[in-house]
Design an enzyme around this catalytic site. Structure first.
Site, PDB file in Angstrom:
ATOM      1  N   LYS A  21      20.219  -9.530  74.277  1.00  0.00           N
ATOM      2  CA  LYS A  21      21.043  -8.677  73.989  1.00  0.00           C
ATOM      3  C   LYS A  21      21.647  -8.152  75.399  1.00  0.00           C
ATOM      4  O   LYS A  21      22.582  -7.306  75.338  1.00  0.00           O
ATOM      5  CB  LYS A  21      20.410  -7.376  73.146  1.00  0.00           C
ATOM      6  CG  LYS A  21      19.851  -7.663  71.879  1.00  0.00           C
ATOM      7  CD  LYS A  21      19.455  -6.526  71.402  1.00  0.00           C
ATOM      8  CE  LYS A  21      18.479  -6.635  70.127  1.00  0.00           C
ATOM      9  NZ  LYS A  21      19.271  -7.289  68.837  1.00  0.00           N
ATOM     10  N   GLN A  42      18.408  -1.890  72.885  1.00  0.00           N
ATOM     11  CA  GLN A  42      19.620  -1.480  72.917  1.00  0.00           C
ATOM     12  C   GLN A  42      20.037  -0.714  74.046  1.00  0.00           C
ATOM     13  O   GLN A  42      20.937  -0.856  74.788  1.00  0.00           O
ATOM     14  CB  GLN A  42      20.251  -0.548  71.606  1.00  0.00           C
ATOM     15  CG  GLN A  42      20.062  -1.238  70.199  1.00  0.00           C
ATOM     16  CD  GLN A  42      20.615  -2.395  70.196  1.00  0.00           C
ATOM     17  OE1 GLN A  42      21.962  -2.479  70.648  1.00  0.00           O
ATOM     18  NE2 GLN A  42      20.249  -3.454  69.512  1.00  0.00           N
ATOM     19  N   HIS A  48      14.430   1.039  64.847  1.00  0.00           N
ATOM     20  CA  HIS A  48      14.324  -0.185  64.016  1.00  0.00           C
ATOM     21  C   HIS A  48      12.992  -0.672  63.480  1.00  0.00           C
ATOM     22  O   HIS A  48      12.011  -0.132  64.119  1.00  0.00           O
ATOM     23  CB  HIS A  48      14.552  -0.917  65.315  1.00  0.00           C
ATOM     24  CG  HIS A  48      14.937  -2.359  65.039  1.00  0.00           C
ATOM     25  ND1 HIS A  48      14.172  -3.519  64.560  1.00  0.00           N
ATOM     26  CD2 HIS A  48      16.240  -3.167  64.759  1.00  0.00           C
ATOM     27  CE1 HIS A  48      14.873  -4.739  64.239  1.00  0.00           C
ATOM     28  NE2 HIS A  48      16.146  -4.415  64.249  1.00  0.00           N
ATOM     29  N   ASP A  78      11.309   1.606  73.250  1.00  0.00           N
ATOM     30  CA  ASP A  78      11.959   0.521  72.407  1.00  0.00           C
ATOM     31  C   ASP A  78      13.377   0.307  73.184  1.00  0.00           C
ATOM     32  O   ASP A  78      14.520   1.059  72.800  1.00  0.00           O
ATOM     33  CB  ASP A  78      12.239   0.537  71.194  1.00  0.00           C
ATOM     34  CG  ASP A  78      12.876  -0.601  70.441  1.00  0.00           C
ATOM     35  OD1 ASP A  78      13.728  -1.451  71.463  1.00  0.00           O
ATOM     36  OD2 ASP A  78      13.261  -0.527  69.102  1.00  0.00           O
ATOM     37  N   CYS A  86      18.117  -3.450  59.642  1.00  0.00           N
ATOM     38  CA  CYS A  86      16.692  -3.400  60.064  1.00  0.00           C
ATOM     39  C   CYS A  86      16.328  -1.893  60.228  1.00  0.00           C
ATOM     40  O   CYS A  86      15.359  -1.613  61.192  1.00  0.00           O
ATOM     41  CB  CYS A  86      16.021  -4.237  61.332  1.00  0.00           C
ATOM     42  SG  CYS A  86      16.345  -5.925  60.864  1.00  0.00           S
TER      43      CYS A  86
END
Lengths: 415, 171
Positions: free
Chosen positions: A227, A204, A124, A201, A367
Site C-alpha cells: 500500500k 492506511q 478493518h 493498524d 472488509c
C-alpha cells in the site's frame, strides 16, 4: 516547502498510461493497493537476475549480498518510522499477519479470562477477527469505541471504556473506508496511563502520513509494503523491544531457532525468532526502493498533496446532489479516502459503470462490516488517492459519476 | 469466449456514449429493478431462506408457498444492486407455478449460462432441454457474463431459491 508534482510523478508509473475499455486508466483504489514505480519494478527483476540466493544461510558472497539487502530494508524501514532499533521490526506477509502475530505471541500469552480488548468502530476485519478468535478461546471481552456524527472517534466514550480490565487498545491510524484519522497520540497517552498497551493498524496511515513510533510511544505497529509503492507479500510488525523480548514464537520452523533437539529447543533472538522459514526476501529487498521513493518525496509533502486532492474531491463531490458523502468531509480530519453512495443506485452498479469509463474505485463493505452497520448501508463506493493522483483524475471521477444517472435513465438525456 | 471489456479495444466505440454500460444495464433489467415483481413477504409461506453475497454484503430473503410439489407463490425481500434485484424479480416470475423439479432444473440451466455449472446444457430426465429462448426477460442478464465479479449478484436469488427448496424438503 517541498511540493509534489503528481504530473511528474505519474511518469514513473507505467501502469498509469494503460487504457481500460479505450479510456485512460484513472486509478482511485489506492487504499486497496498502490501502483509501483519503474524503480521498484526494475529492482524486482534485477534482484532475480543478479542477487537471488537464500538469505541468512550460505557463506558464499551471493548469499551475503542477498542477506545484506534484506537486512538493509529492515534498517531502512526502521528509520522510516523512526524506530530506535531495527531488531524489533519483523517482516510478515501482510498487515493481517502482523496483527495475528501479536494476538498469537503476545495476547495469548499475557491476557486471561475477564480481560478486555478495546477496538473502535473504524476497524478493518484484520483488526477485529484475530481478537474475536482469541476472545472466544480465552474468555476475553471485546469492546468497541463508537464514532460521532462526523465519523471521528468518540474520545469521551473511549475514556469511559478504558477500564482497568482493558489490557490492549487495538486501533487503526486511518479508516480504510472513510479516511478518518484517529488521535493516536491522545489514545496512546491515555491508554498508557491506564497501563493498557496499544496496537496501531497502520495499513492506511503509514503510507499516507509521517509516522514516528518513538514520539508516538506506540507498542505495536502493523503495516504493509504494497500500500506504499512496494511489492505485495510484505508486511511489517514493529514492536517495542522490551515487549518483543517477552513474546512467544509465532510460526515454528527454520530460521527462528537457536538449538534444536527433540527434547529441547531454544529460540533465535528477535527478530529472527518471529520469521520462521524462508521469508519473502526478494520482495523485502525491493521494498527498500519503495521507501527510498517516498522518502525522496517526503511524507509531509505526501500528506499535503492528499489534503489538496481531498479538498478538491470533496468540493466537486458535493456538487452532485444524487450522492451522499460519508466521513468527516474535512481534509484535516481525514486522509486518502472518501466514501460515498448514490441515493438510489447500489455501489456495485456505480462501480461497474465507472469501471467501463476507466475509473477504478472500490465498492462493497471494504472488509469493515461493523462500520457499514454504523453507517446504515450494506456497501459504499470509495475513491482513494495517492501521490500520482491529479485534479484531472477527480474530474474524470465526477464526469463518470454523472453518467450513472444517464445509464439508469434517471435523466432525460439518455439516448 | 467473449473478451473482457477491459481487453476489448472496440468496446468503447461499440458501447457508444455509455462505454458499454447500456449493454449491461438493458431496459428490461432496469425495468425489473425499478418495478420489481413479487417483492415483499409472503403470508402463509411454508418455505424460506436467506442468502448473502459475501463480496458486497447484500442480503436477500426468499419466501415460498409450496403445495403438492408446486411453487404456488414465491416472493423476495432485501436490498442489492440492480443486477441482483432484477435477477430476483425475474426469478420469482419464472419459477412461479413450476414443480420443484422444474425449478431446480431451471436454476441449473441459469447457472450454466454463467459457466458456474459445467455440465452440458441438456437437462436430465425426459423433458426437452431448456434453451435461451425459454427464459424470456432473463436473456437480458446474459451480458453479466462479461463481468465475472458480478455473476454472484445475478445468481444470488437463484442460489437462495435452491436453499429455500432444500429447507422445504427437510421439513
Amino acid at each position: 516547502m517541498n511540493q509534489l508534482d503528481p504530473h511528474k510523478i505519474r511518469k514513473d508509473f507505467p501502469i498509469l498510461s494503460r487504457t481500460m475499455n479505450g479510456k485512460p486508466l484513472v486509478y482511485l483504489d489506492n487504499a486497496a493497493t498502490t501502483q509501483k514505480p519503474n524503480a521498484v519494478i526494475k529492482a524486482l527483476a534485477d534482484f532475480y537476475r543478479e542477487t537471488n540466493a537464500n538469505i541468512h544461510r550460505g557463506a558464499y558472497p551471493l548469499a551475503e549480498e542477498a542477506t545484506t539487502l534484506y537486512e538493509e530494508t529492515r534498517s531502512k524501514v526502521g528509520r522510516f518510522i523512526n524506530a530506535a532499533s531495527p531488531e524489533s521490526l519483523i517482516f510478515t506477509r501482510n498487515t493481517t499477519e502482523s496483527i495475528n502475530l501479536v494476538a498469537h505471541s503476545w495476547a495469548r500469552k499475557f491476557l486471561k479470562e475477564g480481560d478486555e480488548i478495546l477496538l473502535t468502530a473504524l476497524e478493518h476485519h484484520a483488526n477485529i477477527v484475530p481478537w474475536y478468535l482469541l476472545s472466544k478461546e480465552k474468555g476475553i471481552k471485546l469492546k468497541s469505541v463508537p464514532v460521532k456524527d462526523d465519523s471521528t472517534l468518540d474520545m469521551e466514550a473511549f475514556k469511559r471504556f478504558l477500564t482497568p480490565r482493558v489490557k490492549l487498545v487495538a486501533v487503526t491510524g486511518m479508516s480504510n473506508v472513510l479516511g478518518t484519522l484517529t488521535p493516536l497520540e491522545d489514545i496512546i497517552r491515555t491508554a498508557h496511563q491506564n497501563r493498557s498497551l496499544v496496537l496501531v493498524d497502520g495499513a492506511q496511515s503509514v503510507p499516507h502520513l509521517p509516522t514516528d513510533v518513538t514520539q508516538l510511544d506506540v507498542d505495536f505497529l502493523a503495516f504493509s509494503a504494497h500500500k506504499m509503492l512496494g511489492p505485495t507479500g510484505v508486511g511489517v510488525l514493529w514492536v517495542k523491544p522490551e515487549i518483543l523480548d517477552t513474546m512467544d514464537p509465532f510460526l515454528g520452523g527454520g530460521e527462528m531457532i537457536s538449538t534444536v533437539s527433540l527434547e529441547k529447543i531454544t529460540w533465535a533472538d528477535p527478530p529472527f525468532k518471529f520469521e520462521a522459514g524462508t521469508p519473502n526476501y526478494a520482495d523485502v529487498a525491493v521494498f527498500a526502493v519503495a521507501v527510498d521513493y517516498l522518502e525522496k518525496l517526503g511524507m509531509d509533502a505526501v500528506r499535503d498533496h492528499e489534503k489538496e486532492i481531498l479538498h478538491y474531491a470533496l468540493s466537486r463531490l458535493s456538487e452532485l446532489h444524487d450522492y451522499v458523502i460519508y466521513g468527516p468531509k474535512d481534509p484535516e480530519k481525514q486522509s486518502g479516502a472518501i466514501s460515498f453512495n448514490h441515493k438510489t443506485i447500489h455501489a456495485h452498479d456505480v462501480g461497474t459503470i465507472l469501471g467501463l469509463d476507466g475509473v477504478a474505485i472500490r465498492v462493497g463493505h471494504h472488509c469493515a462490516q461493523p462500520l457499514m452497520v454504523t453507517l446504515g448501508v450494506p456497501a459504499t463506493a470509495r475513491a482513494s488517492f495517492y501521490i500520482y493522483n491529479t485534479k484531472e483524475d477527480v474530474d474524470a471521477l465526477i464526469t463518470a459519476l454523472k453518467k450513472v444517472n444517464q445509464v439508469f435513465g434517471l435523466t432525460r438525456s439518455r439516448v | 469466449m467473449i473478451p473482457l471489456p477491459a481487453d476489448n479495444p472496440k468496446a468503447a466505440t461499440e458501447g457508444g456514449l455509455f462505454g458499454g454500460a447500456d449493454e449491461l444495464y438493458r431496459e428490461v433489467i432496469l425495468d425489473h429493478f425499478k418495478s420489481p415483481r413479487n417483492r415483499g413477504s409472503l403470508t402463509g409461506a411454508n418455505a424460506k431462506a436467506e442468502g448473502t453475497n459475501p463480496f458486497c454484503g447484500d442480503r436477500i430473503t426468499i419466501t415460498a408457498l409450496i403445495q403438492k410439489d408446486v411453487l404456488k407463490d414465491v416472493t423476495f425481500e432485501g436490498h442489492g444492486c440492480a443486477i441482483s434485484q432484477a435477477s430476483a424479480s425475474m426469478m420469482t416470475s419464472m419459477v412461479k407455478g413450476k414443480t420443484l423439479k422444474e425449478a431446480t432444473a431451471l436454476t441449473s440451466f441459469i447457472k450454466k449460462i454463467f459457466g458456474v455449472e459445467n455440465a452440458s446444457l441438456t437437462s436430465n430426465g425426459a423433458k426437452p432441454a431448456l434453451t435461451m429462448d425459454t427464459i424470456g426477460d432473463f436473456q437480458a442478464l446474459e451480458g453479466v457474463k462479461k463481468y465475472p465479479v458480478r455473476i454472484k449478484c445475478a445468481l444470488l436469488s437463484w442460489n437462495t431459491l435452491l436453499q429455500c427448496l432444500e429447507e422445504f424438503k427437510k421439513t
